[in-house]
Write a protein that holds these residues in place. Structure first.
Motif, PDB file in Angstrom:
ATOM      1  N   ILE A  23      14.911  11.317  -3.120  1.00  0.00           N
ATOM      2  CA  ILE A  23      13.794  11.579  -2.973  1.00  0.00           C
ATOM      3  C   ILE A  23      13.749  13.262  -3.030  1.00  0.00           C
ATOM      4  CG2 ILE A  23      12.105  12.168  -0.887  1.00  0.00           C
ATOM      5  CD1 ILE A  23      12.923   9.672   0.271  1.00  0.00           C
ATOM      6  N   TYR A  24      12.752  13.866  -3.979  1.00  0.00           N
ATOM      7  CA  TYR A  24      12.549  15.098  -4.320  1.00  0.00           C
ATOM      8  C   TYR A  24      11.326  15.602  -4.006  1.00  0.00           C
ATOM      9  CZ  TYR A  24      17.303  14.818  -6.329  1.00  0.00           C
ATOM     10  OH  TYR A  24      18.311  14.436  -6.766  1.00  0.00           O
ATOM     11  N   THR A  25      10.131  14.769  -3.890  1.00  0.00           N
ATOM     12  CA  THR A  25       8.778  15.010  -3.547  1.00  0.00           C
ATOM     13  C   THR A  25       8.227  14.338  -2.092  1.00  0.00           C
ATOM     14  OG1 THR A  25       7.743  13.380  -4.782  1.00  0.00           O
ATOM     15  CG2 THR A  25       8.402  15.448  -6.014  1.00  0.00           C
ATOM     16  N   ASN A  26       7.181  15.055  -2.068  1.00  0.00           N
ATOM     17  CA  ASN A  26       6.385  14.359  -0.692  1.00  0.00           C
ATOM     18  C   ASN A  26       5.888  12.868  -1.063  1.00  0.00           C
ATOM     19  OD1 ASN A  26       7.064  16.495   0.919  1.00  0.00           O
ATOM     20  ND2 ASN A  26       4.907  17.548   0.608  1.00  0.00           N
ATOM     21  N   GLU A  27       5.500  12.896  -2.214  1.00  0.00           N
ATOM     22  CA  GLU A  27       4.965  11.421  -2.731  1.00  0.00           C
ATOM     23  C   GLU A  27       6.130  10.464  -2.685  1.00  0.00           C
ATOM     24  OE1 GLU A  27       4.611  14.645  -4.562  1.00  0.00           O
ATOM     25  OE2 GLU A  27       2.450  15.081  -3.901  1.00  0.00           O
ATOM     26  N   GLN A  89      23.942  26.658  -4.578  1.00  0.00           N
ATOM     27  CA  GLN A  89      25.431  27.259  -4.633  1.00  0.00           C
ATOM     28  C   GLN A  89      25.892  27.228  -3.410  1.00  0.00           C
ATOM     29  OE1 GLN A  89      25.398  31.085  -6.389  1.00  0.00           O
ATOM     30  NE2 GLN A  89      27.886  31.545  -6.723  1.00  0.00           N
ATOM     31  N   GLU A  90      25.199  27.714  -2.398  1.00  0.00           N
ATOM     32  CA  GLU A  90      25.698  27.990  -0.779  1.00  0.00           C
ATOM     33  C   GLU A  90      25.935  26.620  -0.157  1.00  0.00           C
ATOM     34  OE1 GLU A  90      23.483  30.963   1.042  1.00  0.00           O
ATOM     35  OE2 GLU A  90      23.697  32.328  -0.538  1.00  0.00           O
ATOM     36  N   THR A  91      24.810  25.571  -0.518  1.00  0.00           N
ATOM     37  CA  THR A  91      24.876  24.655   0.480  1.00  0.00           C
ATOM     38  C   THR A  91      25.496  23.279  -0.185  1.00  0.00           C
ATOM     39  OG1 THR A  91      22.807  23.976   0.117  1.00  0.00           O
ATOM     40  CG2 THR A  91      23.186  25.705   1.800  1.00  0.00           C
ATOM     41  N   GLY A  92      25.479  23.375  -1.222  1.00  0.00           N
ATOM     42  CA  GLY A  92      25.575  22.124  -2.230  1.00  0.00           C
ATOM     43  C   GLY A  92      24.451  21.037  -2.172  1.00  0.00           C
ATOM     44  N   GLN A  93      23.178  21.524  -1.687  1.00  0.00           N
ATOM     45  CA  GLN A  93      21.960  20.756  -1.566  1.00  0.00           C
ATOM     46  C   GLN A  93      20.943  21.382  -2.448  1.00  0.00           C
ATOM     47  OE1 GLN A  93      20.839  20.104   2.861  1.00  0.00           O
ATOM     48  NE2 GLN A  93      22.347  21.830   2.814  1.00  0.00           N
ATOM     49  N   LYS A  94      20.146  19.981  -2.848  1.00  0.00           N
ATOM     50  CA  LYS A  94      19.121  20.333  -3.784  1.00  0.00           C
ATOM     51  C   LYS A  94      17.669  20.701  -2.968  1.00  0.00           C
ATOM     52  CE  LYS A  94      21.049  18.236  -7.787  1.00  0.00           C
ATOM     53  NZ  LYS A  94      21.841  19.271  -8.463  1.00  0.00           N
ATOM     54  N   PRO A  95      16.908  21.200  -3.840  1.00  0.00           N
ATOM     55  CA  PRO A  95      15.532  21.470  -3.123  1.00  0.00           C
ATOM     56  C   PRO A  95      14.843  20.238  -2.865  1.00  0.00           C
ATOM     57  CG  PRO A  95      15.828  23.110  -4.926  1.00  0.00           C
ATOM     58  CD  PRO A  95      17.100  22.083  -4.937  1.00  0.00           C
ATOM     59  N   GLY A  96      14.359  20.151  -1.698  1.00  0.00           N
ATOM     60  CA  GLY A  96      13.781  18.955  -1.237  1.00  0.00           C
ATOM     61  C   GLY A  96      14.732  17.918  -0.394  1.00  0.00           C
ATOM     62  N   ALA A  97      15.866  18.417  -0.380  1.00  0.00           N
ATOM     63  CA  ALA A  97      17.027  17.613   0.476  1.00  0.00           C
ATOM     64  C   ALA A  97      17.716  18.365   1.485  1.00  0.00           C
ATOM     65  CB  ALA A  97      17.677  16.813  -0.652  1.00  0.00           C
ATOM     66  N   VAL A  98      17.264  19.545   1.793  1.00  0.00           N
ATOM     67  CA  VAL A  98      17.682  20.503   2.702  1.00  0.00           C
ATOM     68  C   VAL A  98      17.838  19.757   4.164  1.00  0.00           C
ATOM     69  CG1 VAL A  98      17.699  22.834   3.545  1.00  0.00           C
ATOM     70  CG2 VAL A  98      17.248  22.432   1.255  1.00  0.00           C
ATOM     71  N   SER A  99      19.119  20.114   4.780  1.00  0.00           N
ATOM     72  CA  SER A  99      19.332  19.215   6.020  1.00  0.00           C
ATOM     73  C   SER A  99      18.894  20.581   7.178  1.00  0.00           C
ATOM     74  CB  SER A  99      20.725  19.088   6.410  1.00  0.00           C
ATOM     75  OG  SER A  99      20.890  18.536   7.498  1.00  0.00           O
ATOM     76  N   PRO A 100      18.377  20.171   8.051  1.00  0.00           N
ATOM     77  CA  PRO A 100      18.048  21.276   9.092  1.00  0.00           C
ATOM     78  C   PRO A 100      19.335  21.528   9.961  1.00  0.00           C
ATOM     79  CG  PRO A 100      17.392  19.083   9.923  1.00  0.00           C
ATOM     80  CD  PRO A 100      17.747  18.875   8.486  1.00  0.00           C
ATOM     81  N   LYS A 120       9.764  11.291  16.991  1.00  0.00           N
ATOM     82  CA  LYS A 120      10.929  11.140  16.196  1.00  0.00           C
ATOM     83  C   LYS A 120      10.772  12.110  14.908  1.00  0.00           C
ATOM     84  CE  LYS A 120      12.554   6.352  16.983  1.00  0.00           C
ATOM     85  NZ  LYS A 120      12.932   5.226  16.403  1.00  0.00           N
ATOM     86  N   LEU A 121      11.965  12.589  14.297  1.00  0.00           N
ATOM     87  CA  LEU A 121      11.699  13.596  13.305  1.00  0.00           C
ATOM     88  C   LEU A 121      12.623  12.944  12.253  1.00  0.00           C
ATOM     89  CD1 LEU A 121      12.461  17.000  14.755  1.00  0.00           C
ATOM     90  CD2 LEU A 121      10.098  15.969  14.627  1.00  0.00           C
ATOM     91  N   VAL A 122      12.027  12.931  10.876  1.00  0.00           N
ATOM     92  CA  VAL A 122      12.662  12.460   9.576  1.00  0.00           C
ATOM     93  C   VAL A 122      13.080  13.656   8.826  1.00  0.00           C
ATOM     94  CG1 VAL A 122      12.117  11.052   7.819  1.00  0.00           C
ATOM     95  CG2 VAL A 122      11.104  10.268   9.893  1.00  0.00           C
ATOM     96  N   PHE A 123      14.139  13.564   8.282  1.00  0.00           N
ATOM     97  CA  PHE A 123      14.810  14.619   7.617  1.00  0.00           C
ATOM     98  C   PHE A 123      15.613  14.113   6.495  1.00  0.00           C
ATOM     99  CE2 PHE A 123      17.128  14.549  11.279  1.00  0.00           C
ATOM    100  CZ  PHE A 123      18.734  14.806  10.607  1.00  0.00           C
ATOM    101  N   ALA A 124      16.185  14.888   5.614  1.00  0.00           N
ATOM    102  CA  ALA A 124      17.302  14.768   4.634  1.00  0.00           C
ATOM    103  C   ALA A 124      18.448  15.273   5.394  1.00  0.00           C
ATOM    104  CB  ALA A 124      16.867  15.105   3.315  1.00  0.00           C
ATOM    105  N   PRO A 125      19.745  14.594   5.448  1.00  0.00           N
ATOM    106  CA  PRO A 125      20.568  14.934   6.033  1.00  0.00           C
ATOM    107  C   PRO A 125      21.556  15.698   4.929  1.00  0.00           C
ATOM    108  CG  PRO A 125      20.910  12.848   5.799  1.00  0.00           C
ATOM    109  CD  PRO A 125      19.779  13.211   5.072  1.00  0.00           C
ATOM    110  N   GLY A 126      20.933  16.506   3.736  1.00  0.00           N
ATOM    111  CA  GLY A 126      21.725  17.353   2.986  1.00  0.00           C
ATOM    112  C   GLY A 126      22.083  16.452   1.809  1.00  0.00           C
ATOM    113  N   PRO A 128      19.679  13.678  -1.218  1.00  0.00           N
ATOM    114  CA  PRO A 128      18.479  13.331  -1.384  1.00  0.00           C
ATOM    115  C   PRO A 128      18.284  11.610  -1.594  1.00  0.00           C
ATOM    116  CG  PRO A 128      19.437  13.906  -3.524  1.00  0.00           C
ATOM    117  CD  PRO A 128      20.472  14.499  -2.366  1.00  0.00           C
ATOM    118  N   ASP A 129      19.454  11.038  -1.247  1.00  0.00           N
ATOM    119  CA  ASP A 129      19.476   9.498  -1.631  1.00  0.00           C
ATOM    120  C   ASP A 129      19.744   9.025   0.066  1.00  0.00           C
ATOM    121  OD1 ASP A 129      22.266  10.524  -0.925  1.00  0.00           O
ATOM    122  OD2 ASP A 129      22.789   8.892  -2.590  1.00  0.00           O
TER     123      ASP A 129
END
Length: 157
Positions: A23-27, A89-100, A120-126, A128-129
């Motif tokens: 997942i990379y977009t809200n859609e 480079q710093e986190t190894g994460q892609k935009p749209g999949a940043v973990s809190p 409940k909160l829904v998030f990407a844990p670093g 995108p899959d």
């Protein structure tokens, strides 16, 4: 990134972890959420920096515009978004999949106070899959376990 699922399991924090196509977009998120059947408030995490090179994560709603003036006032420094290249480079994460949370170094988390009124909160844990769902009631415990400084960005009145 540390493995959040392992830590949450060890610390008895309820969570749901879903594996799916990237997942990379809200859609895309809306479609995958329907396919997977998870429930909760969709969030986004912005990777921020200040002039002193400190990093922050801002956890808010996926559709909400960020007020950088208020964020800067809250932490006491002018902050801005880290470039996608530098973040990756710093986190190894892609935009749209940043973990809190879940970083090797301590990155303070700024939480949009309005999120606290949800269950409940829904998030990407670093990744995108993957999608993780946690209870809002567990945010303080998560912060304590991970040793995170947490700021609350007051709700707009």
């Amino acid at each position: 990134m540390i493995h959040l699922a392992e830590i949450f399991t060890q610390e008895r924090i309820d969570f749901e972890l879903y594996h799916h196509r990237p997942i990379y977009t809200n859609e895309d998120a809306v479609v995958v959420k329907e396919e997977q059947g998870f429930h909760g408030t969709e969030t986004k995490s912005l990777y921020l920096k200040d002039k002193q090179n400190n990093r922050y994560i801002f956890l808010t709603f996926t559709t909400k515009r960020s007020d950088f003036k208020k964020l800067s006032q809250l932490v006491g420094h002018r902050i801005s978004v880290v470039s996608a290249e530098q973040m990756e480079q710093e986190t190894g994460q892609k935009p749209g999949a940043v973990s809190p949370f879940g970083y090797e170094t301590q990155v303070p988390v700024i939480v949009d106070e309005e999120l606290l009124s949800h269950e409940k909160l829904v998030f990407a844990p670093g990744r995108p899959d993957q999608t993780m769902v946690v209870k809002v009631a567990d945010l303080e415990k998560i912060s304590q376990i991970l040793g995170l400084k947490m700021y609350l960005l007051p709700q707009e009145k």
